[in-house]
Design a protein around this motif. Sequence first.
Motif, mmCIF file in Angstrom:
data_model
loop_
_atom_site.group_PDB
_atom_site.id
_atom_site.type_symbol
_atom_site.label_atom_id
_atom_site.label_comp_id
_atom_site.label_asym_id
_atom_site.label_seq_id
_atom_site.Cartn_x
_atom_site.Cartn_y
_atom_site.Cartn_z
ATOM 1 N N MET A 110 -12.715 -32.415 -3.870
ATOM 2 C CA MET A 110 -11.661 -32.899 -2.986
ATOM 3 C C MET A 110 -12.177 -34.116 -2.239
ATOM 4 O O MET A 110 -13.267 -34.080 -1.675
ATOM 5 C CB MET A 110 -11.256 -31.824 -1.979
ATOM 6 C CG MET A 110 -10.701 -30.552 -2.601
ATOM 7 S SD MET A 110 -10.065 -29.403 -1.356
ATOM 8 C CE MET A 110 -11.562 -29.046 -0.447
ATOM 9 N N LEU A 111 -11.404 -35.213 -2.273
ATOM 10 C CA LEU A 111 -11.816 -36.440 -1.613
ATOM 11 C C LEU A 111 -10.903 -36.712 -0.425
ATOM 12 O O LEU A 111 -9.676 -36.696 -0.560
ATOM 13 C CB LEU A 111 -11.758 -37.615 -2.590
ATOM 14 C CG LEU A 111 -12.270 -38.956 -2.058
ATOM 15 C CD1 LEU A 111 -13.765 -38.878 -1.756
ATOM 16 C CD2 LEU A 111 -11.986 -40.070 -3.049
ATOM 17 N N THR A 112 -11.496 -36.926 0.730
ATOM 18 C CA THR A 112 -10.749 -37.265 1.925
ATOM 19 C C THR A 112 -11.275 -38.585 2.471
ATOM 20 O O THR A 112 -12.289 -39.107 2.007
ATOM 21 C CB THR A 112 -10.897 -36.181 3.012
ATOM 22 O OG1 THR A 112 -12.194 -36.305 3.638
ATOM 23 C CG2 THR A 112 -10.763 -34.774 2.418
ATOM 24 N N GLN A 113 -10.620 -39.107 3.479
ATOM 25 C CA GLN A 113 -11.068 -40.351 4.093
ATOM 26 C C GLN A 113 -12.392 -40.174 4.837
ATOM 27 O O GLN A 113 -13.099 -41.135 5.101
ATOM 28 C CB GLN A 113 -10.010 -40.863 5.067
ATOM 29 C CG GLN A 113 -8.710 -41.298 4.398
ATOM 30 C CD GLN A 113 -7.706 -41.841 5.396
ATOM 31 O OE1 GLN A 113 -7.749 -41.514 6.586
ATOM 32 N NE2 GLN A 113 -6.812 -42.693 4.933
ATOM 33 N N ALA A 114 -12.723 -38.911 5.169
ATOM 34 C CA ALA A 114 -13.928 -38.627 5.940
ATOM 35 C C ALA A 114 -15.074 -38.112 5.084
ATOM 36 O O ALA A 114 -16.162 -37.844 5.598
ATOM 37 C CB ALA A 114 -13.618 -37.616 7.041
ATOM 38 N N GLY A 115 -14.844 -37.956 3.771
ATOM 39 C CA GLY A 115 -15.900 -37.456 2.899
ATOM 40 C C GLY A 115 -15.339 -36.574 1.808
ATOM 41 O O GLY A 115 -14.158 -36.207 1.825
ATOM 42 N N VAL A 164 -15.641 -33.003 -0.676
ATOM 43 C CA VAL A 164 -16.076 -31.605 -0.634
ATOM 44 C C VAL A 164 -15.957 -31.032 -2.037
ATOM 45 O O VAL A 164 -14.915 -31.174 -2.689
ATOM 46 C CB VAL A 164 -15.221 -30.763 0.343
ATOM 47 C CG1 VAL A 164 -15.679 -29.309 0.326
ATOM 48 C CG2 VAL A 164 -15.306 -31.327 1.752
ATOM 49 N N SER A 165 -17.020 -30.405 -2.516
ATOM 50 C CA SER A 165 -16.975 -29.698 -3.792
ATOM 51 C C SER A 165 -16.797 -28.203 -3.509
ATOM 52 O O SER A 165 -17.559 -27.626 -2.738
ATOM 53 C CB SER A 165 -18.270 -29.919 -4.585
ATOM 54 O OG SER A 165 -18.405 -31.266 -4.960
ATOM 55 N N VAL A 166 -15.798 -27.595 -4.122
ATOM 56 C CA VAL A 166 -15.498 -26.186 -3.909
ATOM 57 C C VAL A 166 -15.780 -25.423 -5.199
ATOM 58 O O VAL A 166 -15.241 -25.759 -6.251
ATOM 59 C CB VAL A 166 -14.032 -25.987 -3.487
ATOM 60 C CG1 VAL A 166 -13.747 -24.509 -3.237
ATOM 61 C CG2 VAL A 166 -13.725 -26.797 -2.229
ATOM 62 N N PHE A 167 -16.627 -24.422 -5.113
ATOM 63 C CA PHE A 167 -16.994 -23.621 -6.274
ATOM 64 C C PHE A 167 -16.477 -22.193 -6.069
ATOM 65 O O PHE A 167 -16.904 -21.499 -5.142
ATOM 66 C CB PHE A 167 -18.515 -23.592 -6.458
ATOM 67 C CG PHE A 167 -19.124 -24.965 -6.612
ATOM 68 C CD1 PHE A 167 -19.220 -25.563 -7.857
ATOM 69 C CD2 PHE A 167 -19.582 -25.673 -5.504
ATOM 70 C CE1 PHE A 167 -19.771 -26.832 -8.004
ATOM 71 C CE2 PHE A 167 -20.135 -26.938 -5.637
ATOM 72 C CZ PHE A 167 -20.227 -27.520 -6.890
#
Length: 215
Positions: A1-6, A8-11
């Motif tokens: 998941m890409l956001t403006q603040a960074g 996140v990889s979700v497993f």
Amino acid sequence: MLTQAGSVSVFGFTTPIPYPFGVERNGYLVSDMDAAVDAAVASGAARLITTFPDPIGRDAVVQWPGGVNMQLYWHTTKPNYPTLVTVPENRVYLTADRADAFVKSWTRFAHARTVSDEKAAPGVEIGQPGTAYRRIRLTSGYGDMTVMVSNGQLPWPYGRDMTGYAVADLPATLARAQAAGVETLVPAHAEADRQSAIVRFPGGYIAEIHSQTAR
């Protein structure tokens, strides 16, 4: 998941999470996997998992002095992500025994520079009011990092937060987070040049969120 603040990889594991996955402080995308792993080892890291393939690239897990675990990964197809609006911050908690060794190793690997090294930051920032701790802030092409050096006797939830996210408006961000089901573990408070809070997302992911204050 890409956001403006960074990102996140979700497993979503369907089995118990195999060791040592799940205890990485963070993960970094590299442009040359073999060169990155070699550079990490040359800088003082140890490979917990040697390089292995995944469906879209290659990965490895390394451990830096002080027991700081990180994942390095590489994509077969060069990614093309939009530029982040703010830079995320890796948050590392250590005792004085290994803090300098970690900073030396990370600085060598990441070509990092020291932004600040506060020898007596207020302990209330890590849940220890009435004490002082050492706060080191670093920056590099991999992003920002804060190293918090203390006696290690950290009250919940300090030490459980993996990443710090910079935002323009902390109260507005926390309001949106609460509406989305995010729990505030440490309410917004002043820390040096920032306002900071710690939150927990559904599933247990704990992160710090901060906004810079005017100097």
